[in-house]
Motif scaffolding. Structure first.
Motif, mmCIF file in Angstrom:
data_model
loop_
_atom_site.group_PDB
_atom_site.id
_atom_site.type_symbol
_atom_site.label_atom_id
_atom_site.label_comp_id
_atom_site.label_asym_id
_atom_site.label_seq_id
_atom_site.Cartn_x
_atom_site.Cartn_y
_atom_site.Cartn_z
ATOM 1 N N LYS A 69 0.825 -1.204 0.000
ATOM 2 C CA LYS A 69 0.000 0.000 0.000
ATOM 3 C C LYS A 69 0.862 1.258 0.000
ATOM 4 C CE LYS A 69 -3.988 -2.154 2.226
ATOM 5 N NZ LYS A 69 -4.925 -2.133 3.373
ATOM 6 N N ASP A 70 1.782 1.303 -0.959
ATOM 7 C CA ASP A 70 2.634 2.481 -1.109
ATOM 8 C C ASP A 70 3.090 2.598 -2.554
ATOM 9 O OD1 ASP A 70 4.542 0.534 -1.494
ATOM 10 O OD2 ASP A 70 5.940 1.285 0.022
ATOM 11 N N LEU A 71 3.891 3.606 -2.816
ATOM 12 C CA LEU A 71 4.455 3.803 -4.144
ATOM 13 C C LEU A 71 5.922 3.407 -4.135
ATOM 14 C CD1 LEU A 71 2.925 7.266 -5.137
ATOM 15 C CD2 LEU A 71 2.118 4.987 -5.783
ATOM 16 N N LEU A 72 6.368 2.853 -5.244
ATOM 17 C CA LEU A 72 7.777 2.507 -5.406
ATOM 18 C C LEU A 72 8.339 3.402 -6.507
ATOM 19 C CD1 LEU A 72 9.965 0.485 -4.414
ATOM 20 C CD2 LEU A 72 9.408 -0.891 -6.434
ATOM 21 N N PHE A 73 9.395 4.143 -6.177
ATOM 22 C CA PHE A 73 10.011 5.064 -7.124
ATOM 23 C C PHE A 73 11.254 4.422 -7.729
ATOM 24 C CE2 PHE A 73 7.785 7.517 -3.941
ATOM 25 C CZ PHE A 73 7.144 8.519 -4.665
ATOM 26 N N VAL A 74 11.497 4.695 -8.995
ATOM 27 C CA VAL A 74 12.686 4.188 -9.678
ATOM 28 C C VAL A 74 13.494 5.389 -10.168
ATOM 29 C CG1 VAL A 74 13.568 2.809 -11.588
ATOM 30 C CG2 VAL A 74 11.463 2.110 -10.408
ATOM 31 N N ARG A 75 14.772 5.395 -9.849
ATOM 32 C CA ARG A 75 15.631 6.509 -10.257
ATOM 33 C C ARG A 75 17.018 5.986 -10.621
ATOM 34 N NH1 ARG A 75 19.239 8.784 -7.301
ATOM 35 N NH2 ARG A 75 18.745 10.856 -8.151
ATOM 36 N N PRO A 76 17.743 6.723 -11.481
ATOM 37 C CA PRO A 76 19.088 6.286 -11.868
ATOM 38 C C PRO A 76 20.080 6.409 -10.721
ATOM 39 C CG PRO A 76 18.588 8.433 -12.820
ATOM 40 C CD PRO A 76 17.324 7.926 -12.209
ATOM 41 N N ALA A 77 21.042 5.509 -10.705
ATOM 42 C CA ALA A 77 22.114 5.532 -9.704
ATOM 43 C C ALA A 77 23.434 5.231 -10.403
ATOM 44 C CB ALA A 77 21.842 4.494 -8.621
ATOM 45 N N PHE A 78 24.534 5.553 -9.739
ATOM 46 C CA PHE A 78 25.869 5.330 -10.289
ATOM 47 C C PHE A 78 25.993 5.894 -11.705
ATOM 48 C CE2 PHE A 78 25.356 2.011 -7.074
ATOM 49 C CZ PHE A 78 26.495 2.240 -6.301
ATOM 50 N N ASP A 79 25.606 7.206 -11.802
ATOM 51 C CA ASP A 79 25.733 7.940 -13.061
ATOM 52 C C ASP A 79 24.933 7.292 -14.189
ATOM 53 O OD1 ASP A 79 26.678 10.207 -14.283
ATOM 54 O OD2 ASP A 79 28.573 9.318 -14.927
ATOM 55 N N GLY A 80 23.785 6.716 -13.840
ATOM 56 C CA GLY A 80 22.896 6.148 -14.843
ATOM 57 C C GLY A 80 23.215 4.726 -15.247
#
Length: 308
Positions: free
Chosen positions: A109-120
């Motif tokens: 019951k939450d949101l999962l965010f995806v983002r780049p890491a280690f310079d993409g």
């Protein structure tokens, strides 16, 4: 989270018109809200330009404490970054910045965010245990399909009142920056992008000419930016901007994953590269195996001849 509540989207305006990133986020929030059985709420900040970020942050804080949304999404604009970061600090909330995706998890019951890491080079899944969950997104991450959503439906309008101790903003003068407008590549319908294969800063001259003939703009890979041939304002990719033009020329760009994630949703991708095994050809709709310094001038001449 024991219960998942509404998803709020901060609607940023430009000359009384909602910015494209706000509309994109509202459409995406509507999809997530439908999955979660809640509502996507546009948060309208009227006359934001006449108030300081502190005023907006305080108004948001009061609205959040009253209505308790489960998530709040911002565009990765100068104002969106400042307000989201300030709100995070004032309310001691977690924040996922410059995300490339978001999804609803029914089990948690939450949101999962995806983002780049280690310079993409990698992507990290981020779960925030504070409420509301805050995330920021660039233009073009969630391209609009069909009509733009109605920002007035179920809207939450912030009450902005500047306190005596706050710094008040006053517009003294507007100086148009043509260079800044030129680098707004997210809005371009045609982009002619160059990579390390361009070879030099002068190598972008022909790309500019082609872009001008097609009514578009230039763009670049991280490699070209790192070489110092072009400003980072034109960089496309995981550590740059996300674009969704109708036509994207990839000239001298190998097609590494960090670049591809920033332009893969372009309607038509045309690749020009001397290496027939370059990964860019795997996603291109049309490919030209050849030297861009020969191909682009020939293409320019054909367009000029056709236009006569």
């Amino acid at each position: 989270m024991e219960k998942f509540n509404d998803i709020w989207v901060f609607i940023e305006m430009s000359e009384n018109t909602p910015k494209c990133v706000s509309l994109e986020l509202l459409a995406k929030a509507s999809e997530l809200a439908e999955e979660a059985g809640v509502q996507a709420i546009p948060v309208i900040c009227a006359d934001a330009a006449d108030h300081s970020p502190e005023t907006i942050i305080n108004a948001l804080k009061a609205a959040i404490e009253k209505s308790a949304p489960s998530a709040l999404l911002f565009g990765s604009t100068p104002l969106g970054r400042e307000v989201s970061a300030g709100l995070s600090a004032v309310m001691n909330l977690g924040i996922a910045a410059d995300c490339t995706n978001i999804m609803y998890r029914a089990s948690d019951k939450d949101l999962l965010f995806v983002r780049p890491a280690f310079d993409g080079k990698l992507y990290a899944s981020v779960s925030l245990d504070t409420t509301p969950q805050i995330g920021t997104f660039s233009t073009g991450i969630f391209p609009l399909e069909g009509n733009a959503p109605d920002i007035q439906a179920n809207a939450e309008t912030l009450s902005l009142t500047s306190g005596g101790s706050e710094i008040k903003a006053r517009l003294v003068e507007f100086i148009e920056d043509a260079g800044l407008a030129d680098s707004n590549i997210e809005e371009a319908s045609v982009l002619v992008a160059g990579g390390r294969g361009v070879g030099s800063a002068d190598g972008f001259d022909k790309l500019r000419e082609l872009a001008r003939l097609l009514g578009g703009n230039i763009a670049a890979s991280r490699g070209a930016v790192e070489e110092g041939w072009i400003s980072k304002d034109y960089q496309v990719g995981a550590t740059g901007k996300t674009v969704t033009p109708k036509i994207y020329f990839a000239c001298g760009i190998s097609g590494a994953v960090p670049h591809v994630v920033g332009m893969k949703d372009s309607e038509i991708i045309i690749a020009v590269n001397t290496d027939p095994a370059a990964p860019i050809f795997d996603i291109a709709h049309y490919g030209i195996v050849g030297d861009l310094h020969k191909v682009i001038p020939e293409l320019i001449e054909i367009i000029k001849e056709t236009g006569k």
